[in-house]
Design a protein around this motif. Sequence first.
Motif, PDB file in Angstrom:
ATOM      1  N   ASN B  48       0.855  -1.197   0.000  1.00 29.53           N
ATOM      2  CA  ASN B  48       0.000   0.000   0.000  1.00 29.53           C
ATOM      3  C   ASN B  48       0.889   1.244   0.000  1.00 29.53           C
ATOM      4  O   ASN B  48       1.632   1.452  -0.935  1.00 29.53           O
ATOM      5  N   GLU B  50       3.036   1.884   2.609  1.00 29.70           N
ATOM      6  CA  GLU B  50       4.207   1.663   3.456  1.00 29.70           C
ATOM      7  C   GLU B  50       5.254   0.777   2.780  1.00 29.70           C
ATOM      8  O   GLU B  50       4.935   0.010   1.889  1.00 29.70           O
ATOM      9  N   VAL B 110       6.240 -15.343  11.207  1.00 29.84           N
ATOM     10  CA  VAL B 110       5.364 -15.449  10.032  1.00 29.84           C
ATOM     11  C   VAL B 110       5.859 -16.615   9.178  1.00 29.84           C
ATOM     12  O   VAL B 110       7.055 -16.691   8.876  1.00 29.84           O
ATOM     13  N   GLU B 159       2.836 -10.831  -0.355  1.00 31.78           N
ATOM     14  CA  GLU B 159       1.999 -11.311   0.748  1.00 31.78           C
ATOM     15  C   GLU B 159       2.842 -11.455   2.023  1.00 31.78           C
ATOM     16  O   GLU B 159       2.403 -11.096   3.117  1.00 31.78           O
ATOM     17  N   LYS B 162       3.450  -8.110   3.498  1.00 29.30           N
ATOM     18  CA  LYS B 162       2.223  -7.630   4.148  1.00 29.30           C
ATOM     19  C   LYS B 162       2.058  -8.271   5.531  1.00 29.30           C
ATOM     20  O   LYS B 162       1.794  -7.592   6.515  1.00 29.30           O
ATOM     21  N   ARG B 163       2.295  -9.560   5.569  1.00 27.08           N
ATOM     22  CA  ARG B 163       2.120 -10.274   6.838  1.00 27.08           C
ATOM     23  C   ARG B 163       3.205  -9.895   7.848  1.00 27.08           C
ATOM     24  O   ARG B 163       2.941  -9.801   9.043  1.00 27.08           O
ATOM     25  N   MET B 165       4.711  -7.018   8.001  1.00 31.21           N
ATOM     26  CA  MET B 165       4.360  -5.681   8.472  1.00 31.21           C
ATOM     27  C   MET B 165       3.325  -5.751   9.580  1.00 31.21           C
ATOM     28  O   MET B 165       3.452  -5.117  10.611  1.00 31.21           O
ATOM     29  N   LYS B 166       2.295  -6.542   9.320  1.00 30.35           N
ATOM     30  CA  LYS B 166       1.215  -6.696  10.292  1.00 30.35           C
ATOM     31  C   LYS B 166       1.770  -7.304  11.583  1.00 30.35           C
ATOM     32  O   LYS B 166       1.491  -6.835  12.679  1.00 30.35           O
ATOM     33  N   PHE B 167       2.612  -8.303  11.408  1.00 28.04           N
ATOM     34  CA  PHE B 167       3.200  -9.008  12.547  1.00 28.04           C
ATOM     35  C   PHE B 167       4.041  -8.054  13.408  1.00 28.04           C
ATOM     36  O   PHE B 167       3.925  -8.029  14.627  1.00 28.04           O
ATOM     37  N   LYS B 169       3.862  -4.806  13.554  1.00 27.15           N
ATOM     38  CA  LYS B 169       3.005  -3.813  14.224  1.00 27.15           C
ATOM     39  C   LYS B 169       2.310  -4.413  15.433  1.00 27.15           C
ATOM     40  O   LYS B 169       2.219  -3.799  16.484  1.00 27.15           O
ATOM     41  N   GLU B 170       1.829  -5.627  15.273  1.00 24.87           N
ATOM     42  CA  GLU B 170       1.105  -6.275  16.371  1.00 24.87           C
ATOM     43  C   GLU B 170       2.009  -6.624  17.541  1.00 24.87           C
ATOM     44  O   GLU B 170       1.587  -6.619  18.686  1.00 24.87           O
ATOM     45  N   ASN B 171       3.268  -6.899  17.223  1.00 23.04           N
ATOM     46  CA  ASN B 171       4.184  -7.325  18.283  1.00 23.04           C
ATOM     47  C   ASN B 171       5.116  -6.237  18.779  1.00 23.04           C
ATOM     48  O   ASN B 171       6.055  -6.514  19.511  1.00 23.04           O
TER      49      ASN B 171
END
Lengths: 419, 205
Positions: B48, B50, B110, B159, B162-163, B165-167, B169-171
Amino acid sequence: MSYVNDLSSLTLETNPMFQSLKSKFKMIYDEVSKNLYTICIPIPAALENLKLTRDFIQLHSLRESPFYKGEYVTLLDEDLGLIVDRLFITLHRGWKERQTVQILHTEVFYNEEYKPFYVHVITAQFSSVGSLKSRLPTQKQIMQRKTFQKAKLRITQMIPNRITVESSSKFWSDLLKEDKKWVKFNEKLKTFKNCYVLTKKFEKYASARVQQLFTAAVTNFIEPDVVLRGFLPRSHLGRGIRNTLRVYILGELDYWPKLVEFYQNENEICENQMNTLQSVPTGIIGIAEHFVLDFKKAIKMLKKITQVDTAMEKILVIDTTIMSLSEIIEEKLGSGFSLATDDLIPIFTFILIKAKVPHLYSTAIMIEHFNLCNTTSSKYGFEITLIDSIIKNLIFEKKLFNLWQKSLDEKGSTSVELK
Amino acid sequence: MKKQKVVLLGKGRVGKTSIFKRFLQNEFHDNEVTTIQPQYLEKQVKVNTEKVTLSIWDTAGQERFRGLNPLFYRNSKAAIMVYDITDQESLDSLEDWLAELKNQVGHKIVLMIVGNKSDLKKKRQVSIEDAENLAKKVGAQHFCVSAKTGENIDEMFHELAKRVMKFVKENKTPLNTTKSRRNFALVNEDVETKKKKKKNNDGCC
């Protein structure tokens, strides 16, 4: 393009530079008014995030050039020439970049003798970086810079990334328990009650403010040497000190002989293993037949690891060795061949055995613990892991040796002769 | 976002290095390669708006060097576990690799299970269902790629990015939690420091 949103930008009384000039740097203001020099004041928007130093003020204070008619020079450096006309100021001699600055407004001021001098409000500051770079340094400045660079070099070369005072106190006390300086340092650490040590590991979580406080603590904690205290510019001092903490401690303790001494047994085992494995066939090491090439250049390169002192330099030697391996392969086999990790491990093992690096285990420990770069996810990190794993698993754990012994016993190994 | 370490693992000859090379060769928009080595690659991937820099480490697949691998897993945020669709054993062995990986980095990672050589459909031995079941079991995402043709390579890395990045941020440890505060140094602010602080806030140099 409009530089001014409202007339207040042109008001000198609210301009931070003009205010500083009349208060903090009154001597310069007095000199300007007495000698009827000209001052150029950038609008407040152009001064945002700028530090108003004496140099900056002097850079924007102009007098007529004693040599060139119609030209002005700065009070900071008379080698910096400017042309001032009614609407523009052009930086034209001695500056790194040519720049034209618009004069938005001019005010006439009168000195004590009621003689006029001019203050121009300008759109931007003169490109101080360029101008300061173009200045010819004095002999004293050259000496200062050299000393600073030396100190900086020493600092940057010795900063350990992962060994910190707190998190590794056990490591240090094991290594240096009888060292007087370590004892002294430990005592100092205990007496420093108002401070906790910020470990590098958690530094990333610390806000800038906490880091500043840490710096303040460090300032009290260590005694920066004369070089740092005397010659480092103010703005660099904090950074220098912050970086110096661990360096200073390690530098004083002279850790390399200690590392060699502490890991004497491991070093000996490594050396014995390497001596034994000198004639091991490449097939046993696991080098694919098409990769059995002349690696003398790479071996020569790796041997240089003993000639450099710091962990960072040692990493660079390893890096260059790997590069030279790729070069050799590309040169002999063409660009279609590249070294995957499966190929690199045996080849690097072979090179390591052949290079017979003394104190190999201590070297690996030093590289692992005292490197400057962030090795978590970098190219150097990969290389450090590579050498670390080879030393610990293949040489130290005798796997390769056992494999070779087994093959000799079986007498069935088809090996390629070493080059 | 900082560099995020990704390890490529799997049995020898499954095509780890080829996937690695193909990712390097494929140039899709806004992706910037910073460091290249046959065993190490750094590439920036845009997700996106980022960007995330993946630092990909090739690991040894040969059985004789497997003992060395745990050191390579340290601090990795993601793992691409590669199997060969024409070799059932390469999929079966992934569970061992996974155990070894989790032993080293824990469960927070991940995971991608990637079936390589999808161009050799006629020789396929591994059923997609088996691979997907394994992926589901271990909480991974499954992709079929072909390093030879480049099929799905970019999609898989995209993909992954993306994962990751999400990981991340969450951690991420929140800065202001008591836990994180306890970990770093705080110097008691004495009167002098407070004065200095006030002075700094006043904007005085």
